[in-house]
Write a protein that holds these residues in place. Structure first.
Motif, mmCIF file in Angstrom:
data_model
loop_
_atom_site.group_PDB
_atom_site.id
_atom_site.type_symbol
_atom_site.label_atom_id
_atom_site.label_comp_id
_atom_site.label_asym_id
_atom_site.label_seq_id
_atom_site.Cartn_x
_atom_site.Cartn_y
_atom_site.Cartn_z
ATOM 1 N N GLN A 57 0.807 -1.225 0.000
ATOM 2 C CA GLN A 57 0.000 0.000 0.000
ATOM 3 C C GLN A 57 0.839 1.274 0.000
ATOM 4 O O GLN A 57 0.534 2.226 -0.708
ATOM 5 N N ARG A 58 1.896 1.271 0.793
ATOM 6 C CA ARG A 58 2.685 2.489 0.886
ATOM 7 C C ARG A 58 3.768 2.589 -0.191
ATOM 8 O O ARG A 58 4.483 3.582 -0.278
ATOM 9 N N SER A 59 3.890 1.543 -0.992
ATOM 10 C CA SER A 59 4.964 1.521 -1.989
ATOM 11 C C SER A 59 4.500 1.809 -3.409
ATOM 12 O O SER A 59 5.320 1.974 -4.305
ATOM 13 N N VAL A 60 3.194 1.810 -3.641
ATOM 14 C CA VAL A 60 2.705 2.085 -5.000
ATOM 15 C C VAL A 60 1.756 3.283 -4.954
ATOM 16 O O VAL A 60 1.212 3.608 -3.894
ATOM 17 N N PRO A 61 1.547 3.955 -6.089
ATOM 18 C CA PRO A 61 0.610 5.091 -6.106
ATOM 19 C C PRO A 61 -0.799 4.652 -5.685
ATOM 20 O O PRO A 61 -1.199 3.513 -5.937
ATOM 21 N N ASP A 62 -1.529 5.542 -5.057
ATOM 22 C CA ASP A 62 -2.887 5.234 -4.568
ATOM 23 C C ASP A 62 -3.792 4.642 -5.640
ATOM 24 O O ASP A 62 -4.474 3.653 -5.404
ATOM 25 N N TYR A 63 -3.785 5.248 -6.819
ATOM 26 C CA TYR A 63 -4.710 4.777 -7.862
ATOM 27 C C TYR A 63 -4.370 3.349 -8.281
ATOM 28 O O TYR A 63 -5.247 2.572 -8.646
ATOM 29 N N VAL A 64 -3.099 3.007 -8.211
ATOM 30 C CA VAL A 64 -2.679 1.643 -8.552
ATOM 31 C C VAL A 64 -3.170 0.667 -7.485
ATOM 32 O O VAL A 64 -3.715 -0.387 -7.788
ATOM 33 N N TRP A 65 -2.995 1.079 -6.237
ATOM 34 C CA TRP A 65 -3.395 0.202 -5.136
ATOM 35 C C TRP A 65 -4.894 -0.048 -5.157
ATOM 36 O O TRP A 65 -5.375 -1.132 -4.870
ATOM 37 N N GLN A 66 -5.660 0.991 -5.524
ATOM 38 C CA GLN A 66 -7.110 0.844 -5.565
ATOM 39 C C GLN A 66 -7.573 0.003 -6.759
ATOM 40 O O GLN A 66 -8.542 -0.727 -6.678
ATOM 41 N N ARG A 67 -6.839 0.114 -7.836
ATOM 42 C CA ARG A 67 -7.306 -0.505 -9.067
ATOM 43 C C ARG A 67 -6.909 -1.980 -9.202
ATOM 44 O O ARG A 67 -7.623 -2.765 -9.803
ATOM 45 N N TYR A 68 -5.758 -2.342 -8.665
ATOM 46 C CA TYR A 68 -5.265 -3.705 -8.880
ATOM 47 C C TYR A 68 -5.290 -4.517 -7.597
ATOM 48 O O TYR A 68 -5.206 -3.962 -6.499
ATOM 49 N N SER A 69 -5.430 -5.857 -7.754
ATOM 50 C CA SER A 69 -5.466 -6.689 -6.560
ATOM 51 C C SER A 69 -4.276 -7.635 -6.479
ATOM 52 O O SER A 69 -4.003 -8.206 -5.431
#
Ligand SMILES: [Zn+2]
Length: 154
Positions: free
Chosen positions: A109-121
């Motif tokens: 969570q803290r290592s990738v951009p927010d939109y990436v974390w929300q979009r991918y599982s």
């Protein structure tokens, strides 16, 4: 088993394409000076220079003629008789050639951009450099181009 490759220093982009497809590929610029051809026994050496073809003839290097990395890949596919069964796309770190391993979503969570974390599982990480990969990291479009290319080969 899928072949492994050793790409000369001028073939770095091609080397990364091969990694993207899952092939174990070392790139000369990442090798200690003077040690590159030691890998020739277990890997297919890819070169652009005729001098290497002569000097390293015992290793039976593959001479790459095209300038465009995608066309170069086509030359490798033909020379090494690669088939779709040899492909393991998106399983290897593009930077260091290491196989990447799945990592729980909560840990990135803290290592990738927010939109990436929300979009991918699904996320993976490189055990060596720590780079995090997700399905959108490698451009899907490029891969479609390659898949098409391999299908055309059949
Ligand atoms: Zn890495």
């Amino acid at each position: 088993m899928a072949p492994a490759f050793a790409a000369e220093r001028t073939l770095g982009k091609l080397g990364k394409w091969l990694r993207l497809l899952g092939f174990d590929t070392i790139i000369e610029t990442q090798c200690p000076r003077g040690r590159f051809f030691e890998h020739g026994g277990s890997r297919i050496v890819l070169t652009r220079t005729r001098r290497v073809m002569t000097a390293q003839a015992a290793l039976k290097p593959v001479l790459i003629r095209a300038n465009d990395p995608f066309e170069q890949l086509g030359e490798v596919v033909r020379a090494a008789a690669l088939t779709p069964e040899d492909l393991r796309p998106f399983t290897r770190c593009l930077r260091c050639n290491e196989p990447i391993v799945p990592v729980p979503k909560a840990e990135v969570q803290r290592s990738v951009p927010d939109y990436v974390w929300q979009r991918y599982s699904e996320f993976s990480t490189c055990p060596r450099c720590g780079r995090i990969y997700w399905p959108g990291t490698h451009t899907t479009r490029s891969f479609e181009k390659i898949a098409e290319y391999f299908n055309l080969k059949d």
